[in-house]
Design a protein around this motif. Structure first.
Motif, PDB file in Angstrom:
ATOM      1  N   LEU A 114       0.830  -1.194   0.000  1.00 16.15           N
ATOM      2  CA  LEU A 114       0.000   0.000   0.000  1.00 16.15           C
ATOM      3  C   LEU A 114       0.872   1.255   0.000  1.00 16.15           C
ATOM      4  O   LEU A 114       1.843   1.341   0.752  1.00 16.15           O
ATOM      5  CB  LEU A 114      -0.896   0.035   1.238  1.00 16.15           C
ATOM      6  CG  LEU A 114      -1.837  -1.145   1.479  1.00 16.15           C
ATOM      7  CD1 LEU A 114      -2.580  -0.943   2.793  1.00 16.15           C
ATOM      8  CD2 LEU A 114      -2.801  -1.322   0.334  1.00 16.15           C
ATOM      9  N   ALA A 115       0.518   2.210  -0.827  1.00 17.65           N
ATOM     10  CA  ALA A 115       1.064   3.567  -0.753  1.00 17.65           C
ATOM     11  C   ALA A 115      -0.095   4.492  -0.402  1.00 17.65           C
ATOM     12  O   ALA A 115      -1.241   4.233  -0.780  1.00 17.65           O
ATOM     13  CB  ALA A 115       1.698   3.982  -2.072  1.00 17.65           C
ATOM     14  N   THR A 116       0.197   5.551   0.321  1.00 18.74           N
ATOM     15  CA  THR A 116      -0.852   6.439   0.821  1.00 18.74           C
ATOM     16  C   THR A 116      -0.498   7.895   0.558  1.00 18.74           C
ATOM     17  O   THR A 116       0.630   8.208   0.148  1.00 18.74           O
ATOM     18  CB  THR A 116      -1.036   6.248   2.345  1.00 18.74           C
ATOM     19  OG1 THR A 116       0.062   6.882   3.025  1.00 18.74           O
ATOM     20  CG2 THR A 116      -1.094   4.772   2.732  1.00 18.74           C
ATOM     21  N   PRO A 117      -1.438   8.813   0.804  1.00 19.77           N
ATOM     22  CA  PRO A 117      -1.114  10.234   0.641  1.00 19.77           C
ATOM     23  C   PRO A 117       0.039  10.700   1.524  1.00 19.77           C
ATOM     24  O   PRO A 117       0.653  11.737   1.247  1.00 19.77           O
ATOM     25  CB  PRO A 117      -2.422  10.932   1.036  1.00 19.77           C
ATOM     26  CG  PRO A 117      -3.483   9.930   0.743  1.00 19.77           C
ATOM     27  CD  PRO A 117      -2.878   8.604   1.093  1.00 19.77           C
ATOM     28  N   THR A 118       0.347   9.953   2.586  1.00 17.75           N
ATOM     29  CA  THR A 118       1.447  10.351   3.476  1.00 17.75           C
ATOM     30  C   THR A 118       2.763   9.640   3.141  1.00 17.75           C
ATOM     31  O   THR A 118       3.755   9.842   3.842  1.00 17.75           O
ATOM     32  CB  THR A 118       1.083  10.062   4.948  1.00 17.75           C
ATOM     33  OG1 THR A 118       0.810   8.663   5.114  1.00 17.75           O
ATOM     34  CG2 THR A 118      -0.144  10.863   5.363  1.00 17.75           C
ATOM     35  N   THR A 119       2.769   8.830   2.080  1.00 21.16           N
ATOM     36  CA  THR A 119       4.008   8.184   1.635  1.00 21.16           C
ATOM     37  C   THR A 119       4.820   9.201   0.833  1.00 21.16           C
ATOM     38  O   THR A 119       4.568   9.420  -0.346  1.00 21.16           O
ATOM     39  CB  THR A 119       3.716   6.938   0.775  1.00 21.16           C
ATOM     40  OG1 THR A 119       2.842   6.065   1.483  1.00 21.16           O
ATOM     41  CG2 THR A 119       5.007   6.210   0.433  1.00 21.16           C
ATOM     42  N   ILE A 145      -7.275   8.119   0.213  1.00 16.40           N
ATOM     43  CA  ILE A 145      -7.598   9.066   1.275  1.00 16.40           C
ATOM     44  C   ILE A 145      -6.781   8.739   2.519  1.00 16.40           C
ATOM     45  O   ILE A 145      -6.305   7.625   2.693  1.00 16.40           O
ATOM     46  CB  ILE A 145      -9.105   9.040   1.633  1.00 16.40           C
ATOM     47  CG1 ILE A 145      -9.524   7.618   2.039  1.00 16.40           C
ATOM     48  CG2 ILE A 145      -9.934   9.558   0.475  1.00 16.40           C
ATOM     49  CD1 ILE A 145     -10.941   7.510   2.536  1.00 16.40           C
ATOM     50  N   THR A 146      -6.627   9.713   3.379  1.00 16.59           N
ATOM     51  CA  THR A 146      -5.976   9.482   4.660  1.00 16.59           C
ATOM     52  C   THR A 146      -7.038   9.035   5.653  1.00 16.59           C
ATOM     53  O   THR A 146      -8.009   9.746   5.891  1.00 16.59           O
ATOM     54  CB  THR A 146      -5.303  10.768   5.167  1.00 16.59           C
ATOM     55  OG1 THR A 146      -4.365  11.205   4.181  1.00 16.59           O
ATOM     56  CG2 THR A 146      -4.575  10.518   6.470  1.00 16.59           C
ATOM     57  N   GLY A 147      -6.864   7.840   6.204  1.00 14.59           N
ATOM     58  CA  GLY A 147      -7.853   7.355   7.164  1.00 14.59           C
ATOM     59  C   GLY A 147      -8.202   5.909   6.922  1.00 14.59           C
ATOM     60  O   GLY A 147      -7.475   5.176   6.236  1.00 14.59           O
ATOM     61  N   PHE A 201     -10.206   2.807  -1.736  1.00 13.24           N
ATOM     62  CA  PHE A 201     -10.741   3.627  -0.647  1.00 13.24           C
ATOM     63  C   PHE A 201     -11.579   4.766  -1.245  1.00 13.24           C
ATOM     64  O   PHE A 201     -11.094   5.550  -2.058  1.00 13.24           O
ATOM     65  CB  PHE A 201      -9.661   4.217   0.257  1.00 13.24           C
ATOM     66  CG  PHE A 201      -9.006   3.241   1.214  1.00 13.24           C
ATOM     67  CD1 PHE A 201      -8.790   3.580   2.543  1.00 13.24           C
ATOM     68  CD2 PHE A 201      -8.593   1.997   0.788  1.00 13.24           C
ATOM     69  CE1 PHE A 201      -8.172   2.695   3.425  1.00 13.24           C
ATOM     70  CE2 PHE A 201      -7.967   1.106   1.653  1.00 13.24           C
ATOM     71  CZ  PHE A 201      -7.755   1.452   2.979  1.00 13.24           C
ATOM     72  N   GLY A 202     -12.814   4.865  -0.851  1.00  8.89           N
ATOM     73  CA  GLY A 202     -13.644   6.000  -1.226  1.00  8.89           C
ATOM     74  C   GLY A 202     -14.232   5.943  -2.618  1.00  8.89           C
ATOM     75  O   GLY A 202     -14.614   6.969  -3.170  1.00  8.89           O
ATOM     76  N   VAL A 203     -14.320   4.750  -3.216  1.00 11.36           N
ATOM     77  CA  VAL A 203     -14.960   4.590  -4.531  1.00 11.36           C
ATOM     78  C   VAL A 203     -16.270   3.845  -4.309  1.00 11.36           C
ATOM     79  O   VAL A 203     -16.267   2.691  -3.863  1.00 11.36           O
ATOM     80  CB  VAL A 203     -14.050   3.833  -5.515  1.00 11.36           C
ATOM     81  CG1 VAL A 203     -14.735   3.675  -6.866  1.00 11.36           C
ATOM     82  CG2 VAL A 203     -12.719   4.551  -5.670  1.00 11.36           C
ATOM     83  N   LYS A 204     -17.390   4.498  -4.606  1.00  7.48           N
ATOM     84  CA  LYS A 204     -18.693   3.943  -4.231  1.00  7.48           C
ATOM     85  C   LYS A 204     -19.713   3.916  -5.364  1.00  7.48           C
ATOM     86  O   LYS A 204     -20.772   3.305  -5.220  1.00  7.48           O
ATOM     87  CB  LYS A 204     -19.272   4.749  -3.062  1.00  7.48           C
ATOM     88  CG  LYS A 204     -18.374   4.810  -1.836  1.00  7.48           C
ATOM     89  CD  LYS A 204     -18.931   5.722  -0.769  1.00  7.48           C
ATOM     90  CE  LYS A 204     -17.969   5.821   0.417  1.00  7.48           C
ATOM     91  NZ  LYS A 204     -18.458   6.743   1.464  1.00  7.48           N
ATOM     92  N   THR A 205     -19.422   4.586  -6.466  1.00  3.07           N
ATOM     93  CA  THR A 205     -20.390   4.683  -7.568  1.00  3.07           C
ATOM     94  C   THR A 205     -19.719   4.338  -8.895  1.00  3.07           C
ATOM     95  O   THR A 205     -18.491   4.430  -9.026  1.00  3.07           O
ATOM     96  CB  THR A 205     -20.953   6.110  -7.673  1.00  3.07           C
ATOM     97  OG1 THR A 205     -19.882   7.002  -8.058  1.00  3.07           O
ATOM     98  CG2 THR A 205     -21.559   6.574  -6.361  1.00  3.07           C
ATOM     99  N   PRO A 206     -20.524   3.965  -9.918  1.00  2.57           N
ATOM    100  CA  PRO A 206     -19.941   3.709 -11.241  1.00  2.57           C
ATOM    101  C   PRO A 206     -19.202   4.926 -11.793  1.00  2.57           C
ATOM    102  O   PRO A 206     -18.147   4.781 -12.419  1.00  2.57           O
ATOM    103  CB  PRO A 206     -21.171   3.364 -12.098  1.00  2.57           C
ATOM    104  CG  PRO A 206     -22.191   2.849 -11.125  1.00  2.57           C
ATOM    105  CD  PRO A 206     -21.969   3.630  -9.861  1.00  2.57           C
TER     106      PRO A 206
END
Length: 263
Positions: A153-158, A179-181, A212-217
């Motif tokens: 995993l890479a994140t916004p804080t990497t 996203i962070t979280g 993370f944070g993908v919920k719709t087409p």
């Protein structure tokens, strides 16, 4: 070449983006969980992430935590999780399966024994969220020697100093956390994701998959257009939690997959 490598090679040849779906093994019970997993490829899923239930899922939000608890309440175990993969492989020899979870159950089993069992069950890769690169000798290196991809995993804080360390022994693909979280906490933003994906791509030739944070087409299409594909987990797990039928869950997943494939 693992099934994951083969899948990305095929997608690249077709100029298509990947759609990855996460479900928790044993949620809501072992039998229905297997039915859901079996239905995913027909719904357009390119890679399956199979969650390994754990009692202390520190990186997960309430949706995934509750899914894990439902599975544990149904007496789901590491052996039964591998059993789902094994049963899936009786009908599907090509769709990659990534086992996603925490290190404790694997450590308790013993790394060497686990890797033999995972390979035999048809697992293609591992995402172990609580093992940093400094611990690569624990599982990452042995897994790669056993023929399994180890996905990091890479994140916004990497930051730029940390990124090479994260990438050094990663294989299969890089999972960028948008996203962070915790999981399921917020919606991904294409404007935020695009420069980060470009930054990671400048350091690796591996595919970049954003989750993370993908919920719709529509969001699946937006994010997949920026990266090499997208992951949806919590939104699918919510449908399972609602008690929807396998057919309805598969129909929902297909809308997400179609969105990603339009990218």
């Amino acid at each position: 070449m693992t099934r994951i490598d083969a899948k990305f090679a095929a997608l690249k040849a077709e100029n298509r983006k990947a759609f990855v779906a996460y479900v928790m093994a044993g949620d809501p019970d072992e039998a229905k969980s297997l039915e859901i997993v079996k239905a995913l490829p027909g719904a357009g899923v390119d890679i399956i992430e199979l969650g390994l239930p754990f009692t202390d899922p520190m990186a997960d939000g309430p949706t995934i935590q509750l899914a894990g608890q439902r599975a544990l309440d149904q007496h789901m175990t590491l052996d039964k999780t591998l059993g789902i993969a094994r049963a899936f492989r009786e009908e599907d020899e090509t769709t990659p399966i990534v086992l996603m979870g925490y290190y404790n159950p694997i450590y308790s089993r013993g790394v060497d024994k686990f890797l033999v069992q995972a390979k035999e069950a048809g697992i293609d890769g591992l995402i172990i969220v609580d093992l940093p690169p400094e611990e690569d000798e624990e599982l990452c290196i042995p897994a790669q020697k056993a023929g399994l991809n180890f996905i990091r995993l890479a994140t916004p804080t990497t930051d730029d100093e940390r990124l090479p360390k994260v990438l050094q022994n990663t294989s299969g693909f890089v999972y960028y956390v948008s996203i962070t979280g915790i999981t399921g906490a917020a919606e991904a933003s294409g404007a935020d994701v695009a420069p980060e994906v470009a930054r990671i791509k400048s350091q690796t030739d591996l595919p970049i998959i954003v989750g993370f944070g993908v919920k719709t087409p529509e969001k699946a299409e937006e994010i997949a257009a920026i990266a090499d594909g997208t992951v949806v987990g919590s939104a699918i797990v919510n449908k399972i939690a609602e008690g929807q039928s396998v057919e309805d869950i598969a129909a929902y997943v297909k809308t997400l997959a179609d969105g990603a494939h339009r990218a």
